[in-house]
Design an enzyme around this catalytic site. Structure first.
Site, PDB file in Angstrom:
ATOM      1  N   SER A 137       0.540  -0.894   0.161  1.00 48.45           N
ATOM      2  CA  SER A 137      -0.087   0.053   0.031  1.00 48.45           C
ATOM      3  C   SER A 137       0.930   1.492   0.225  1.00 48.45           C
ATOM      4  CB  SER A 137      -1.079   0.046   1.026  1.00 48.45           C
ATOM      5  OG  SER A 137      -1.043   1.280   1.292  1.00 48.45           O
ATOM      6  N   TYR A 150      -1.470  -1.242  10.839  1.00 49.29           N
ATOM      7  CA  TYR A 150      -1.434  -1.200   9.469  1.00 49.29           C
ATOM      8  C   TYR A 150      -0.170  -0.841   8.658  1.00 49.29           C
ATOM      9  CZ  TYR A 150      -3.528  -1.508   4.728  1.00 49.29           C
ATOM     10  OH  TYR A 150      -3.901  -2.283   3.158  1.00 49.29           O
TER      11      TYR A 150
END
Ligand SMILES: NC(=O)c1ccc[n+]([C@@H]2O[C@H](COP(=O)([O-])OP(=O)(O)OC[C@H]3O[C@@H](n4cnc5c(N)ncnc54)[C@H](OP(=O)(O)O)[C@@H]3O)[C@@H](O)[C@H]2O)c1
Length: 260
Positions: A137, A150
């Site tokens: 990401s 995350y």
């Protein structure tokens, strides 16, 4: 026919990967937890593209789940492309999530990627062909989504992929490796995590299928990092080059909204 194994194949980016790869003539091995969703997806792909599809229901946060998928990676017909796509995030800050949930996130976003990549590279380097696409990401590039595990999990994927992709072992065996760094993409991810989708403006959202097409083109071109869309290429450049003290100031802090 080449064969691709896609984790998280029943929704969002994984589902888009299966559509584009089926269109490109791949046979597919689909991995997710829901047996029902996997069977439905396999039938859809067969009806639309005549794709030969296997399903492997597996919870990749567990040893048994990872073992089932690594066994398939090491079996025949051989896997030409592994897409480590399944991943989760939470809307709650680190201290509110609970350590069990945090460990589950690392089990899926990091440990499963590690184990499946190990299995794939051991067979691909031996036969001198194959490719691994790891879904990270843009959040993994720097301070983002503060007070959450995350971004750290995605930073690991980026560092892991860059490191292996550049290694003599992988390069001399003609195995390709790419880390995909999407920005906000319309999938089920935010809904599942309870993350509000009203915060990012419409222009920040990407289309899953376009992300996937860019990623597969970048993998074929031998790019180690794939950042789809000009706007996220600019964001990625900023995250890599601005001083961290500056980028931390504009990072979204999920602990700010935490219940006291
Ligand atoms: N959407 C975004 O904005 C965005 C941005 C950057 C990066 N990403 C990354 O892109 C990847 C895909 O995300 P997405 O947005 O497509 O998510 P999604 O729409 O929520 O889909 C998740 C998929 O993963 C499967 N899955 C979830 N937990 C699993 C587990 N424990 N074991 C095996 N499979 C599991 C789900 O099926 P089951 O529930 O049946 O298992 C589903 O097929 C993730 O790694 C995510 O971090 C997403």
């Amino acid at each position: 026919m080449p064969t691709a194994l896609v984790t998280g194949a029943t929704a969002g980016l994984g589902r888009a990967f299966t559509r584009v790869l089926a269109e490109q003539g791949y046979d597919l091995v689909l991995v997710a937890r829901s047996d029902v969703d996997l069977k439905e997806r396999a039938e859809e792909l067969h009806a639309a593209y005549g794709t030969r599809t296997e399903i492997v229901p597996a919870d990749l946060t567990t040893d048994d789940g990872c073992a089932a998928v690594t066994a398939r990676i090491k079996a025949e017909p051989s896997i030409d492309l592994l897409v480590n796509n399944a991943g989760i995030g939470y809307e709650r800050p680190f201290l509110a999530t609970g350590i069990d949930a945090e460990e589950r996130l690392l089990d899926l976003n990091v440990r499963a990627v590690l184990r499946l990549t190990d299995a794939a590279l051991s067979v691909m380097t031996a036969r001198h062909s194959g490719a691994v696409l790891n879904v990270a990401s843009v959040a993994g590039l720097g301070p983002a989504w503060l007070s959450s595990t995350y971004p750290a999990s995605k930073a690991w994927i980026i560092a892991f992929t860059e490191s292996l992709a550049s290694s003599n072992q992988v390069r001399s065996a003609d195995v390709k490796m790419t880390a995909l760094l999407p920005g906000y993409t319309r999938t089920e991810f935010h809904q599942r995590a309870g993350i509000p989708t009203t915060f990012p403006p419409a222009w920040l959202w990407l289309d899953a299928e376009r992300v996937v097409r860019t990623a597969l083109n970048d993998l074929a071109a031998g790019k180690v990092l794939s950042v789809p869309s000009v706007r996220y290429k600019v964001a990625a450049w900023g995250l890599r080059h601005l001083p961290r003290s500056v980028s931390r100031l504009v990072a979204w802090d999920i602990s700010a909204a935490a219940p006291s």
